[in-house]
Design a protein around this motif. Structure first.
Motif, short mmCIF file in Angstrom:
data_model
loop_
_atom_site.label_atom_id
_atom_site.label_comp_id
_atom_site.label_asym_id
_atom_site.label_seq_id
_atom_site.Cartn_x
_atom_site.Cartn_y
_atom_site.Cartn_z
N GLU A 100 8.07 13.17 -30.49
CA GLU A 100 7.02 12.40 -31.35
C GLU A 100 6.93 13.09 -32.71
O GLU A 100 6.48 11.94 -33.97
CB GLU A 100 5.65 12.14 -30.29
CG GLU A 100 5.67 12.11 -28.95
CD GLU A 100 6.13 10.63 -29.09
OE1 GLU A 100 5.63 10.44 -29.68
OE2 GLU A 100 6.34 10.49 -27.95
N SER A 101 7.47 14.37 -32.90
CA SER A 101 7.90 14.24 -34.47
C SER A 101 8.91 13.58 -35.43
O SER A 101 9.04 14.54 -36.44
CB SER A 101 7.16 15.95 -34.50
OG SER A 101 8.26 16.69 -34.16
N ILE A 102 9.80 13.77 -34.60
CA ILE A 102 11.51 13.36 -35.20
C ILE A 102 11.09 11.81 -35.68
O ILE A 102 10.34 10.64 -34.36
CB ILE A 102 12.00 13.69 -34.02
CG1 ILE A 102 12.05 14.50 -33.87
CG2 ILE A 102 13.78 13.66 -34.14
CD1 ILE A 102 12.98 15.65 -32.38
N GLN A 103 12.09 11.70 -36.60
CA GLN A 103 12.15 11.01 -37.29
C GLN A 103 13.30 9.82 -36.16
O GLN A 103 14.48 10.50 -35.71
CB GLN A 103 12.65 10.44 -38.44
CG GLN A 103 13.03 9.27 -39.31
CD GLN A 103 11.91 7.92 -39.47
OE1 GLN A 103 10.58 8.74 -39.92
NE2 GLN A 103 12.51 7.32 -38.92
N GLY A 104 13.18 8.52 -35.62
CA GLY A 104 14.61 7.56 -35.45
C GLY A 104 15.36 7.30 -35.60
O GLY A 104 14.76 6.28 -36.45
N THR A 105 16.47 7.12 -35.55
CA THR A 105 17.54 6.85 -36.43
C THR A 105 18.32 5.14 -34.82
O THR A 105 19.32 4.62 -35.28
CB THR A 105 18.27 6.99 -36.60
OG1 THR A 105 19.12 7.59 -34.98
CG2 THR A 105 18.09 8.22 -37.72
N GLY A 106 17.60 4.85 -33.47
CA GLY A 106 17.90 3.90 -32.97
C GLY A 106 17.25 3.18 -33.49
O GLY A 106 16.32 2.65 -33.49
N PRO A 107 17.76 2.31 -32.35
CA PRO A 107 17.11 0.41 -32.28
C PRO A 107 15.23 0.28 -32.74
O PRO A 107 15.18 1.20 -32.21
CB PRO A 107 17.43 -0.13 -31.29
CG PRO A 107 18.12 0.14 -30.47
CD PRO A 107 18.51 2.10 -31.23
#
Length: 418
Positions: free
Chosen positions: A152-159
């Protein structure tokens, strides 16, 4: 021709099942009816049986994956058969990212920075984004837990900002350098490095290495299956309703006397043993007839009041909390109500309860009296609007009509209402 085994639909309201355990592996020979896996809905656990005979060619999912109903689970046939047409659609994070097009150096200078293996884990994690609202893919969550990272602490790059596997991989590659002995342990797959080691410049030493998914200073256990769903539903209940709890105590002398009389009748007739919980449930049903607004569902902009009471009874099992439902409970006699509750509780404890028996309740009863709890705050099982909690028996002072005070066995009821 290879034959797929699909994920069956366990009840009308079930859209997916968690594949908790494989019982077979590729290359195993199975017969029709062989147990190939253990699956779990948000209600109960079941065994998945093979619908064909032959050799297991490929498993399409991993343990703990959330598998949609009617999706292909594995393929069975003769060795060497092609199963590419039977594989379910791959997850978005398995599709390779598109190659960046060659652009002038000025455009490259204006492009946002891309996380690489040299990016420290802390800098990636600090860029916590609104993207985590889009969720975390199952593959990304698995890799994160194995690596001791909070997904939950990670910046997502998916859709829509979804955290996918390559996002977690970028954080993992930003972990500290490993000593020779620590590197050997990591390559063996048995241990993983911490966020920062105790060696020079944060190097991870052999003594710093952690079990997969471990967090320093804590014992980690993955929440899954029924417990995970219960946690999510309770948080949704508390976050979406205006709940308050009323506590009241009643003199249980009369009900205790009635129960003793019923026990004597049971000895003579051989009928079901009537418990205190059965008597409270029966009285509750009579009360709900006079207060139909409590026997209802709140649906946002509508309230559905039910003519019949479908009584949910909370049951604590080894797999988590379950709430089987006694259908049309208000039309049952005390003896039939008691027998119905006992049958459902036993099915939950044995793991044989059906998914459809765990849905459709209009009011829930939960009893913690046997645990020595006086009163508590039950959480509403949404979309229901109320839940009644039953406490234990305790001696309390009671003032009689003549003004004299005496002690009597009393029970506390806790009614939580939206």
């Amino acid at each position: 021709m290879a034959t797929p085994v699909i994920m069956p639909r366990q009840g009308q309201s079930v859209e997916s099942c968690i594949l908790t355990e494989w019982k077979v592996a590729p290359g195993d020979v199975v017969a029709e009816g062989t147990v190939i896996a253990v699956i779990e809905t948000d209600k109960a656990s079941f065994e998945l049986e093979s619908t064909a005979a032959g050799t297991v060619l490929e498993l399409f999912w991993e343990a703990d994956d959330d598998v949609p109903v009617l999706a292909n689970v594995l393929a069975i046939g003769e060795e060497g058969e092609d199963v590419s047409d039977l594989r379910p659609e791959q997850e978005a994070d398995e599709v390779p990212a598109p190659e960046p097009s060659i652009a002038p150096s000025t455009s490259q200078a204006e492009a946002p920075p891309i996380a690489t293996s040299t990016t420290p884990a802390t800098s990636v994690a600090s860029a916590v984004g609104v993207g985590t609202e889009a969720g975390v893919s199952p593959r990304a969550r698995k890799l994160a837990l194995r690596s001791g990272i909070d997904p939950e602490s990670i910046q997502g790059t998916g859709p829509c900002g979804r955290v996918i596997e390559r996002d977690v991989q970028a954080v993992v590659e930003g972990r500290p350098r490993l000593s020779a002995s620590a590197l050997a342990a990591a390559q063996g797959g048995d241990l993983e490095p911490p966020a920062r080691g105790k060696g020079l410049a944060g190097m991870a030493l052999a003594g710093d290495m952690l079990e997969p998914g471990a967090i320093e200073g804590a014992e980690v256990e993955q929440v899954k299956g029924v417990r995970k769903v219960v946690a999510e539903r309770m948080m949704h209940s508390l976050g979406s309703t205006a709940q308050f709890t009323l506590n009241a105590t009643f003199d249980a002398t009369a009900v205790q006397t009635f129960r003793k009389r019923k026990r004597e009748e049971v000895k003579e007739s051989g009928g079901p043993k009537i418990t205190l919980n059965d008597l409270i449930a029966h009285a509750l049903l009579e009360t709900l007839k006079r207060h139909p607004s409590l026997n209802a569902h709140f649906l946002g902009d509508r309230i559905a009041r039910f003519e019949e009471v479908h009584l949910g009874v909370a049951v604590d099992t080894s797999r988590g909390l379950m709430v089987p439902v006694v259908r049309s409970a208000c039309s049952k006699s005390l003896e039939n109500l008691s027998a119905g509750i006992k049958d459902l509780v036993e099915s939950c404890l044995e793991g044989t309860v059906l998914p459809d028996q765990l849905s459709g309740g209009t009011f829930t009863l939960t009893n913690l009296g046997m645990l020595g709890i006086d009163h508590f705050t039950p959480v509403i099982n949404v979309p229901e609007v109320s839940i009644l909690g039953v406490g234990g028996i305790s001696l309390r002072p009671i003032r009689g009509k003549d003004g004299e005070v005496s002690f009597a066995e009393c029970i506390t009821l806790s009614l939580t209402t939206d």
